[in-house]
Design an enzyme around this catalytic site. Structure first.
Site, PDB file in Angstrom:
ATOM      1  N   GLU A 354       0.877  -1.178   0.000  1.00 60.30           N
ATOM      2  CA  GLU A 354       0.000   0.000   0.000  1.00 60.30           C
ATOM      3  C   GLU A 354       0.915   1.229   0.000  1.00 60.30           C
ATOM      4  O   GLU A 354       0.952   1.995   0.961  1.00 60.30           O
ATOM      5  CB  GLU A 354      -0.896  -0.024   1.254  1.00 60.30           C
ATOM      6  CG  GLU A 354      -2.002   1.024   1.251  1.00 60.30           C
ATOM      7  CD  GLU A 354      -2.788   1.026   2.570  1.00 60.30           C
ATOM      8  OE1 GLU A 354      -2.379   0.320   3.515  1.00 60.30           O
ATOM      9  OE2 GLU A 354      -3.818   1.741   2.643  1.00 60.30           O
ATOM     10  N   HIS A 379      -4.322  -4.888  -0.351  1.00 61.54           N
ATOM     11  CA  HIS A 379      -4.012  -3.769  -1.256  1.00 61.54           C
ATOM     12  C   HIS A 379      -3.120  -4.183  -2.435  1.00 61.54           C
ATOM     13  O   HIS A 379      -3.552  -4.146  -3.566  1.00 61.54           O
ATOM     14  CB  HIS A 379      -3.417  -2.563  -0.533  1.00 61.54           C
ATOM     15  CG  HIS A 379      -4.398  -1.900   0.365  1.00 61.54           C
ATOM     16  ND1 HIS A 379      -5.524  -1.274  -0.124  1.00 61.54           N
ATOM     17  CD2 HIS A 379      -4.464  -1.789   1.724  1.00 61.54           C
ATOM     18  CE1 HIS A 379      -6.226  -0.799   0.884  1.00 61.54           C
ATOM     19  NE2 HIS A 379      -5.618  -1.104   2.019  1.00 61.54           N
TER      20      HIS A 379
HETATM   21 ZN   LIG Z   1      -6.842  -2.167   5.424  1.00 57.75          ZN
END
Ligand SMILES: [Zn+2]
Ligand SMILES: [Zn+2]
Lengths: 505, 505
Positions: A354, A379
């Site tokens: 992320e 992510h």
């Molecule tokens: Zn999260």
């Protein structure tokens, strides 16, 4: 259960394509062109999903809607979600997505499930609710049978009922409370100039939420309401990251973690009993990556213990918090290899990638998550920048949990058409769509994120097959046992068939 | 010439990795981790470029600078270039990139080579220059020995010397002229709310430029000045798209195309004679994609003829203009297959994939460019959304001309870290860096685009090897014959060695 029956077809087709194409001089053959386009389409998420005649009709309708929507000005996926939301709410595609059985929500955080509106209009109206305004411009809540002690950052607590009664405009006051519990704002560009500011507000809002939600009597209602919102959005099963915070009572007493675990169990069982087409929930125990290695070790040990005692509820372990601010996974290797050393299996569901900081230490988190044998990647925003890691993930069946709106609000990108999941989806990489923190981002359930994935990330080439595979992926890549996956899949198929026949008989 | 000696190594390494990795349970092996990271690094653009001890020293210094720059607030590649430019100009990395021998500029448009400043301060001060202000808020220029006739959109022409003399603040007037010749503005977000507005201004600015630049006596000076600016930026060879507009004289007479071709030839020869370390230029004849099929047929025939008569200068053919507004390449297939039907070879250098509209007709341009046997792909912004096309391009040695600042100004993306070329570069896909339209974007030469590619797109993992391969790619994927490539490569190597030794002996 046909979830993985055709996994190698795209690979075979693509090899054929490379063998068949001779890009010599001269005029291209339209049939060869057609074949290449079909091969490309077959690689995509949903590219090999067979659609029956009714589904094909709905697909044609969806395509027509999407052509219209892609020509509309403004185009919602190109805007910040906070500005796009009213347009999305009017979208015919969105309305269909709301009704579509989406399977499971696999990436959520337990403190941010419900609408902020419900928290303010319901929870903050309960008796004994105190509020304080922090120096940093945020709020804290506490339920207490007497005036709470001042603390650092909170030196003056107000009883909310009295404070609200003293307001000239209580409705406006409530709106300002809602603002404090979400990141939602009219002008996100001005409010959050950079990732640092938005993450600071993000962490603040969690503190504000915690005071409301971890009050024991509220917690059960809160969780039930959260499931209600997901159920209304046609989600049938939920996995959530939870730190298993200890719940408190009016007198300041604090329950142990087992109490929290049992509360999750009870509410899930109650909700499923009252909604037979909802399977339940599982918890991924999480620890904050700001902690030390030794604290993380204890957290891992705790998760092992919980999983042994509550194998139905506890799915595994994760580290949460902003990757760019925290230590990389590799820093915690001593803690994360504990289960292997103890000879037990603790499934991991790591947040990883992320980040937009290519080549930094945290950018190695996706590789390390795989080396620690993660079951999914949370992510994986940076995954397309790591072709080798991407291949390893695919080979090992490690799906990416894509949360488009979260990535946009937390300022990794502005226009959804640039979301890296587009690369993953055109390659048919295993992905699921989730919503991360609905309270904070102003979403409900999964439909807003599905909208962004379907219209923005997928573009005109994403179709009903894409949606069907995304829903099926959420079952296939869940933490459930094979038997329970089958149960959930059958439940989903029934609802899916009804969804199709509701639109075309 | 070591340009392609190691092309298959990354492929072999990656296969090894997949064979070697057994992601079973338990603790990861640090040596295995290290090996995987090295294999990943070896796949990147420049990942297998060997660096000598002096280069390694410079590389370490560059890495240090980049760590500092990536921690700086604001981080220039995350901002719009118009706001980032002053920060970039102060960057130590940028200053190094200015001095670095970058090889060739392969994606440029002949009307937008020089700084707008030079056009205003030099060209518009020449005698007989008329200006008019259009209804749409743009300007047009015309050199004429008498008062020009009014035309649609230009019903009142002013002699610029008189107009300027009548101004209270001529300096401010000149600045407003500069503004009209570029897209540069303090607040690009407000000035260009969407792709449509910025493309409209883009086309307007080209019309404004044309009146200045296609005046025959100006054209030679203009082209010379353009080469001067690229030369000063350490570029040694230039390929430019040109519509080969016919040049005009003061009396309104118009030269034929051969005159333009010879002007290019003469200026290039003169410049090279005066700068022995500059190889020269080549022209890619271009036609606008707004034209009909039959006009495009004539353009292709014209390009074939020119290439036959001026084989040294004319490199091939392209279609220009906004893809999203125009017809897809496939629409022009009758025109584009003409050379094959006539049994001649006309190299193509198609703009393709300069779009974010996934799944639309123009999104197929990259596939079609390959089917029409293109030699390179201009922009290829959407290429990572087409894995099959990407593989075909790579297999056929078709490089992508990446123009980061152009893509940002024309609103395909905001933060350079999301540029899709990051996917291509981490995979070692053949790419070259170019600047598209320096006049319009407010850049000079290639260094600003190299900065964005190196710091923004490449992140911390791009290093001196990356830069070296990008420079070598620009020679390898140029339109030059093998013999002239060798000449250019040797010239570049000499300058490169000096660049390195200037920084470390
Ligand atoms: Zn999260
Ligand atoms: Zn161009």
């Amino acid at each position: 259960m046909a979830l993985s029956s055709h996994s190698s077809l795209p690979a075979i087709l693509s090899m054929m394509a490379l063998v068949l194409v001779h890009l010599c001089s001269g005029a291209p053959d339209p049939r060869q062109r057609e074949m290449l386009m079909q091969q490309e389409a077959s690689r995509k998420t949903g590219g090999t999903v067979a659609l029956n005649p009714a589904e094909l009709q709905l697909n044609a309708y969806l395509h027509k809607l999407k052509v219209q929507e892609m020509a509309s000005v403004p185009f919602p996926p190109s805007m910040h979600f906070f500005k796009a939301r009213p347009y999305i709410q009017q979208s015919a595609i969105f309305k269909l997505l709301r009704k579509m059985p989406k399977g499971a929500a696999l990436h959520l955080h337990s403190l941010s499930l419900v609408s902020a509106e419900w928290l303010v209009r319901n929870v903050t109206y309960r008796p004994h609710c105190y509020i304080c305004f922090t120096w940093g411009g945020s709020v804290r809540f506490l339920f207490s049978s007497r005036q709470p002690f001042p603390t650092y950052n909170c030196w003056r607590w107000h009883l909310l009922t009295s404070l609200r009664a003293s307001m000239v405009d209580p409705a406006q006051f409530d709106n300002s409370l809602i603002q404090n519990l979400t990141l939602f704002t009219e002008d996100p560009g001005a409010a959050y100039p950079s990732e640092d500011e938005v993450w600071a507000r993000f962490e603040e809002a969690f503190h504000a939420l915690a005071g409301l939600v971890t009050y024991a009597p509220v917690f059960r209602d809160y969780l039930y309401q959260g499931l209600e919102e997901f159920y209304a959005d046609n989600v049938m099963y939920v996995e959530m990251r939870s730190g298993l915070s200890r719940m408190y009572e009016l007198d300041g007493s604090i329950h142990d973690r087992i109490w929290s675990v049992k509360a999750y169990q009870d509410v899930s069982a109650k909700f499923s009993a009252e909604h037979p087409d909802f399977l339940g929930i599982r918890i991924i125990v999480s620890s904050h990556r700001i902690q030390s290695v030794s604290t993380t070790k204890s957290a891992v040990k705790g998760a092992i213990e919980l999983q042994k005692n509550f194998p139905e509820l506890i799915a595994g372990f994760d580290l949460v918090g902003r990757e760019d601010d925290g230590r990389p996974l590799w820093y915690f290797r001593e803690a994360l290899t504990l289960p292997a050393q103890l000879g037990v299996y603790l499934p991991y569901y790591f947040h990883a990638g992320e980040t937009d900081r290519q080549g930094t230490d945290v950018d190695a988190n996706m590789l390390d998550a795989l080396l620690f044998n993660t079951s999914r990647i949370g992510h994986g925003y940076a995954l397309p920048h790591h072709p080798l890691v991407k291949e390893l993930a695919r080979k090992n069946g490690v799906a990416v949990e894509v949360c488009p709106i979260s990535n946009q609000v937390l300022k990794l990108l502005s226009d959804m058409r640039n979301h890296p999941a587009a690369v993953l989806m055109t390659e048919g990489h295993p992905v699921v769509i989730s919503s991360d923190d609905p309270t904070l981002f102003g979403t409900t359930g999964l439909s807003y994120d599905f909208y962004e994935a379907f219209v923005g990330i997928g573009g005109l080439s994403a179709n009903l097959g894409t949606l069907k595979e995304l829903a099926m992926n959420s079952i296939k890549y869940s933490s459930l046992s094979t038997v329970r996956k089958k149960t959930l899949y059958d439940m989903w198929q029934k609802k899916w068939d009804k969804f199709i026949s509701d639109h075309y008989q």
